[in-house]
Design an enzyme around this catalytic site. Sequence first.
Site, PDB file in Angstrom:
ATOM      1  N   ASP A  82       0.834  -1.204   0.000  1.00 12.57           N
ATOM      2  CA  ASP A  82       0.000   0.000   0.000  1.00 12.57           C
ATOM      3  C   ASP A  82       0.874   1.262   0.000  1.00 12.57           C
ATOM      4  OD1 ASP A  82      -2.387   1.443   0.130  1.00 12.57           O
ATOM      5  OD2 ASP A  82      -2.471   1.388   2.322  1.00 12.57           O
ATOM      6  N   GLY A 181      -7.515   9.003   7.381  1.00  8.40           N
ATOM      7  CA  GLY A 181      -7.762   9.354   8.776  1.00  8.40           C
ATOM      8  C   GLY A 181      -9.241   9.528   9.061  1.00  8.40           C
ATOM      9  N   HIS A 208      -9.908   5.024  -1.361  1.00  6.79           N
ATOM     10  CA  HIS A 208      -9.021   5.197  -0.209  1.00  6.79           C
ATOM     11  C   HIS A 208      -9.718   6.098   0.811  1.00  6.79           C
ATOM     12  CE1 HIS A 208      -4.849   3.855  -1.675  1.00  6.79           C
ATOM     13  NE2 HIS A 208      -5.741   3.393  -2.547  1.00  6.79           N
TER      14      HIS A 208
END
EC number: 4.1.2.40
Length: 290
Positions: A82, A181, A208
């Site tokens: 990743d 996040g 993502h």
Amino acid sequence: MSIISTKYLLQDAQTKGYAVPAFNIHNAETIQAILEVCSEMQSPVILAGTPGTFKHIALEEIYALCSAYSNSYDIPLALHLDHHESLEDIRRKVNAGVRSAMIDGSHFPFEENVKLVKSVVDFCHARDCSVEAELGRLGGVEDDMSVDAESAFLTDPQEAKRFVELTGVDSLAVAIGTAHGLYTKCPKIDFQRLAEIREVVDIPLVLHGASDVPDEYVRRTIELGVCKVNVATELKIAFADAVKKWFAENPDGNDPRYYMRVGMDAMKDVVRSKITVCGSYKKLLQPSHC
């Protein structure tokens, strides 16, 4: 069972209209927690490690753990690199057995991104390794890298079309309003942009920054072509919060067999939820299809 390329998983997801969850891993406990749930729910899975992960625990050790757990839980899985940023790093890890890599050149101008991705594609495709790339740039914090809102930008559909044609990449991570996040407020997902990308790009799309995104938003992105959903932050927070709570309730406790299991169980709840949202329940591929 075995460690496989993500292309087999994502091709099935694209054909059948679901997404494969990609969970970030950090150690044996996080791998075990994820695979316990995937075995229970018969879900395909991608285990993702950032460069920071492989600084904490060597690739060879993670590969051995994944291989052993794949056999123990009778699940074919993809071990995915990743947010890797160099051909040299990817080359070494693919030569060690990894069959799925993300080359992240999203911080480069378009032509430089294309050149980097094409070099990785040429190397990886000769070794049955699938390649993901990113066009556009997400804000937030991933690993040790922080991208502020001013530096983030969304994916242009026509650039995405050209990018895929020039690179031959297998899947494309798109920037449509998510961030790495947690969110301070509900994210604004540009579904219209995603639909326009889907119109001109026929490879699997990747979301993502899916931690903390409302479930209905994630489901809508899957309807619009997302075949891989990345989850990292929610897993870490669930694990850490559960362990903190255990120590608050057991101030003299010191046995990792107990507090690690508490963290794993909390992580498993998140994994179950994400599998349900992705629609990957009972979509496990048979070895003959891998």
